[in-house]
Design an enzyme around this catalytic site. Structure first.
Site, mmCIF file in Angstrom:
data_model
loop_
_atom_site.group_PDB
_atom_site.id
_atom_site.type_symbol
_atom_site.label_atom_id
_atom_site.label_comp_id
_atom_site.label_asym_id
_atom_site.label_seq_id
_atom_site.Cartn_x
_atom_site.Cartn_y
_atom_site.Cartn_z
ATOM 1 N N GLY A 188 2.340 2.334 10.897
ATOM 2 C CA GLY A 188 3.498 3.157 10.714
ATOM 3 C C GLY A 188 3.911 3.756 11.929
ATOM 4 O O GLY A 188 4.621 5.002 12.132
ATOM 5 N N LYS A 218 0.264 4.318 -0.330
ATOM 6 C CA LYS A 218 -0.509 5.721 0.225
ATOM 7 C C LYS A 218 -0.228 6.783 -0.773
ATOM 8 O O LYS A 218 -0.047 6.527 -1.894
ATOM 9 C CB LYS A 218 -0.138 5.734 1.563
ATOM 10 C CG LYS A 218 -0.367 4.386 2.479
ATOM 11 C CD LYS A 218 -0.112 4.760 3.934
ATOM 12 C CE LYS A 218 -0.039 3.277 4.556
ATOM 13 N NZ LYS A 218 -0.027 3.599 6.365
ATOM 14 N N GLU A 278 -5.713 -4.888 10.653
ATOM 15 C CA GLU A 278 -4.536 -3.806 10.730
ATOM 16 C C GLU A 278 -5.057 -3.254 12.135
ATOM 17 O O GLU A 278 -5.673 -2.203 11.862
ATOM 18 C CB GLU A 278 -4.578 -2.756 9.556
ATOM 19 C CG GLU A 278 -4.138 -3.522 8.284
ATOM 20 C CD GLU A 278 -3.449 -2.348 7.399
ATOM 21 O OE1 GLU A 278 -2.346 -2.797 6.876
ATOM 22 O OE2 GLU A 278 -4.362 -1.386 6.941
ATOM 23 N N GLU A 280 -6.938 4.744 7.505
ATOM 24 C CA GLU A 280 -6.832 6.033 7.139
ATOM 25 C C GLU A 280 -7.815 6.935 6.701
ATOM 26 O O GLU A 280 -8.185 7.747 6.915
ATOM 27 C CB GLU A 280 -5.438 6.438 6.471
ATOM 28 C CG GLU A 280 -4.261 6.122 7.441
ATOM 29 C CD GLU A 280 -3.101 5.499 6.586
ATOM 30 O OE1 GLU A 280 -2.893 5.447 5.476
ATOM 31 O OE2 GLU A 280 -2.112 5.156 7.408
ATOM 32 N N HIS A 290 -9.604 1.298 4.616
ATOM 33 C CA HIS A 290 -8.199 1.402 5.366
ATOM 34 C C HIS A 290 -8.357 2.177 6.601
ATOM 35 O O HIS A 290 -9.413 3.354 6.331
ATOM 36 C CB HIS A 290 -7.208 1.981 4.566
ATOM 37 C CG HIS A 290 -5.907 2.072 5.185
ATOM 38 N ND1 HIS A 290 -5.321 2.967 6.019
ATOM 39 C CD2 HIS A 290 -4.713 1.116 5.000
ATOM 40 C CE1 HIS A 290 -4.212 2.500 6.441
ATOM 41 N NE2 HIS A 290 -3.893 1.415 5.840
ATOM 42 N N SER A 315 3.191 -2.206 10.568
ATOM 43 C CA SER A 315 4.383 -2.158 10.559
ATOM 44 C C SER A 315 5.154 -3.545 10.290
ATOM 45 O O SER A 315 6.306 -4.130 10.955
ATOM 46 C CB SER A 315 4.908 -1.923 12.108
ATOM 47 O OG SER A 315 4.641 -0.662 12.323
ATOM 48 N N ASN A 346 0.851 -1.204 0.076
ATOM 49 C CA ASN A 346 0.008 0.005 -0.101
ATOM 50 C C ASN A 346 0.830 1.228 0.104
ATOM 51 O O ASN A 346 1.355 1.572 1.044
ATOM 52 C CB ASN A 346 -0.709 -0.066 1.238
ATOM 53 C CG ASN A 346 -1.756 1.304 1.416
ATOM 54 O OD1 ASN A 346 -1.906 2.017 0.701
ATOM 55 N ND2 ASN A 346 -2.244 1.478 2.542
HETATM 56 P P1 PGA Z 1 2.766 0.156 7.571
HETATM 57 O O1 PGA Z 1 1.291 0.554 6.988
HETATM 58 O O2 PGA Z 1 3.162 -0.763 7.190
HETATM 59 O O3 PGA Z 1 3.627 1.632 7.208
HETATM 60 O O4 PGA Z 1 2.528 0.136 9.120
HETATM 61 C C1 PGA Z 1 0.366 -0.446 6.850
HETATM 62 C C2 PGA Z 1 -1.100 -0.040 6.192
HETATM 63 O O5 PGA Z 1 -1.298 1.008 6.652
HETATM 64 O O6 PGA Z 1 -1.370 -0.694 5.237
#
Ligand code: PGA
Length: 258
Positions: free
Chosen positions: A173, A11, A167, A97, A95, A213, A9
């Site tokens: 992140g 983003k 998640e 976000e 997601h 992560s 992803n």
């Molecule tokens: P990350 O993000 O691997 O940077 O923690 C995962 C995601 O948001 O899908």
């Protein structure tokens, strides 16, 4: 029996030239990997260019969002049929976000899942609790509510064919990964819930990823869990070497967990 699926992803990162550079670097590193399904999800503006570069590879293209209408007066939005026509096979839906910054609700996510299926796309539907919810002991209730919301009204066959991503929001992140055992515990519960809603066959077939992560150093341990079928990778998908080594989790030595 369930083919592992590792999705990157990206983003809101990478211009089209940067996206092309990343894919060109990635391609030789993940050739000859038929046992893993690899998906990259660039921003909308790079989909067409990345699609062209992926011709002749096993890597699939995914988008990060869609609108639930087929078409219409929705300025700034992109529909499922547009994504499918641009070469997408997958689309990330719900997601955290999107839930947090763009107000997406379980109902909207359900509409998007249905729209994706109608367009011939495979949804990667995301669920997961926030830190406050975890600390309040609500991990299970929140996750169950989100899974039920996302999959409302689907047939057992439709449910069996999609991908869920667990998640935990506090792990995204932040560098904090859920322990593999904890990810397995929640993902095991999600699979039981799919069995209760759609029957055992759908629960055996549906693929459930872990996200939050994920790095080359922890992927092997995560993938060793019986109910975890892959990973949704954010930060570590932005460089070819780290994403490739995650996709090649089976090659990495056991016991290199930090
Ligand atoms: P990350 O993000 O691997 O940077 O923690 C995962 C995601 O948001 O899908």
């Amino acid at each position: 029996m369930r083919k592992p699926i590792i999705a990157g992803n990206w983003k809101m990162y990478k211009t089209p030239p940067e996206a092309c550079r990343l894919v060109e670097e990635l391609k030789p590193l993940i050739s000859n990997l038929p046992e893993v399904e690899v998906v990259v999800c660039p921003p909308f503006t790079s989909l067409a260019a990345v699609y062209d570069l992926l011709q002749g590879t096993n890597v699939r293209l995914g988008a990060q969002n869609l609108h639930y209408a087929r078409d219409g007066a929705y300025t700034g939005e992109v529909s499922g049929i547009m994504l499918a026509a641009a070469g997408c096979r997958y689309v990330i839906i719900g997601h955290s976000e999107r839930r947090q910054y763009f107000g997406e609700t379980d109902t909207m996510i359900n509409q998007k899942v249905k729209a994706a299926l109608a367009a011939g796309l495979i949804p990667i539907a995301c669920v997961g609790e926030t830190l406050a919810e975890r600390e309040a002991g609500q991990t299970e209730t929140v996750t169950v509510r989100q899974v039920e919301g996302a999959l409302q009204g689907l047939s057992a066959d439709e449910a069996a064919g999609l991908v869920l991503a667990y998640e935990p929001v506090w792990a995204i992140g932040t560098g904090k990964t859920a322990t593999a055992a904890e990810a397995q515990r929640v993902i095991g519960l999600i699979r039981e819930q799919v069995a209760a809603l759609f029957g055992k066959e759908a629960a055996v077939k549906i693929r459930i990823q872990y996200g939050g992560s994920v790095k080359p150093e922890n992927i092997k341990e995560i993938m060793a869990e019986p109910d975890i079928d892959g990973a949704l990778v954010g930060g570590a998908s932005l460089t070819a070497a780290s994403f490739a080594s995650i996709c090649r989790f089976a090659d990495s030595p056991i016991g290199d967990i930090p």
